[in-house]
Enzyme design. Structure first.
Site, PDB file in Angstrom:
ATOM      1  N   GLU A  73      39.822  32.140  42.294  1.00 23.51           N
ATOM      2  CA  GLU A  73      40.728  32.676  41.739  1.00 23.51           C
ATOM      3  C   GLU A  73      41.013  31.508  41.065  1.00 23.51           C
ATOM      4  O   GLU A  73      42.322  32.136  40.245  1.00 23.51           O
ATOM      5  CB  GLU A  73      40.941  32.492  43.546  1.00 23.51           C
ATOM      6  N   GLU A 126      36.438  36.528  51.520  1.00 25.10           N
ATOM      7  CA  GLU A 126      38.022  36.254  52.613  1.00 25.10           C
ATOM      8  C   GLU A 126      36.951  37.519  53.356  1.00 25.10           C
ATOM      9  O   GLU A 126      37.656  37.067  54.439  1.00 25.10           O
ATOM     10  CB  GLU A 126      38.216  36.206  52.079  1.00 25.10           C
TER      11      GLU A 126
END
Length: 255
Positions: free
Chosen positions: A129, A109
């Site tokens: 995640e 990210e």
């Protein structure tokens, strides 16, 4: 200008920000997030710096959020700036990611928050995640489908699997592939090429590319004019034209 967790080195018109937690694979904790945000706050105001490179120490870009810190309440988020001090409010100046090793979870990210990505041939990307009961909430699942085809973005986000840099290069997400250990060298080369251009033109160009994704067709050119017209009336615009006509290198003033 540096903190232990974030090293900053200005090399000509390019500033290199290095996440410096190699023993933790540069996992982002609160100190890293605050360090990046503080560095960019200062660098954004410096007229001698035109572009940035973000990288990690010790052969790894960033393995994501420091989960051990997360368990103790150390959240790697800066209010108004987001994860890592950057994902919700990237800098105005161009930012190049230099990726070696892992760019996973929050690390991916961070890379997606950059404008250009240079990656080593041995580097690996992913959003794992869901495998940890979490969600890629630092922009990954919003930015990724805007950068690559929808179904591929879904696969990456839903499987949590790791993907080699070569695959993301094929998809157009990674700009350049370098031999192992040379991502920073490649990123610096690209950042210096960018930084050699007129500062006001760089800021306006990046702003239009970023903001125009949400503009309606009927208002696109009006909104663009508001951003770029001051550049056409700048001293640098006159310098650029004169330098071309007189066949000499332009001397940018940022005004």
């Amino acid at each position: 200008m540096s903190a232990d967790e974030v090293l900053v080195e200005v090399d000509g018109a390019v500033a290199v920000l290095t996440i410096n937690r190699p023993k933790a694979r540069n996992a982002v904790n609160g100190a890293v997030a605050r360090g990046i945000a503080a560095a960019l706050d200062e660098l954004e105001e410096r007229s001698d710096v035109a572009a940035y490179v973000l990288t990690g120490a010790g052969g790894t870009f960033c393995a994501g959020m420091d989960l051990k810190g997360f368990l103790t309440g150390d959240f790697p988020v800066v209010e108004g700036r987001g994860f890592g001090g950057i994902t919700e409010a990237p800098p105005r100046k161009p930012l190049v990611a230099a990726v070696e090793g892992y760019a996973l979870a929050g690390g991916f990210e961070l890379a997606l928050s950059c404008d250009v990505i240079v990656a080593s041939a041995e580097s690996t990307f992913g959003l794992p995640e869901p495998r940890r009961g979490l969600v890629a909430g630092a922009g990954g699942i919003m930015r990724l489908p805007r950068r690559i085809p929808y179904h591929v973005a879904m696969e990456i986000a839903l499987t949590g699997a790791h993907y080699p840099a070569a695959r993301l290069y094929e998809l157009g997400l990674v700009n350049r592939i370098t031999p192992a250990g040379e991502a920073l060298t490649g990123a610096l080369e690209l950042a210096r090429t960018i930084a050699a251009n007129a500062p006001l033109a760089l800021l306006a160009t990046k702003r239009v590319i970023v903001e125009s994704q949400d503009w309606a067709v009927g208002e696109m050119f009006e909104k663009q004019r508001d951003i770029i017209n001051p550049v056409f009336g700048s001293k640098d615009a006159m310098e650029g034209a004169a330098a071309f006509a007189e066949k000499h290198a332009p001397q940018w003033k940022g005004e």
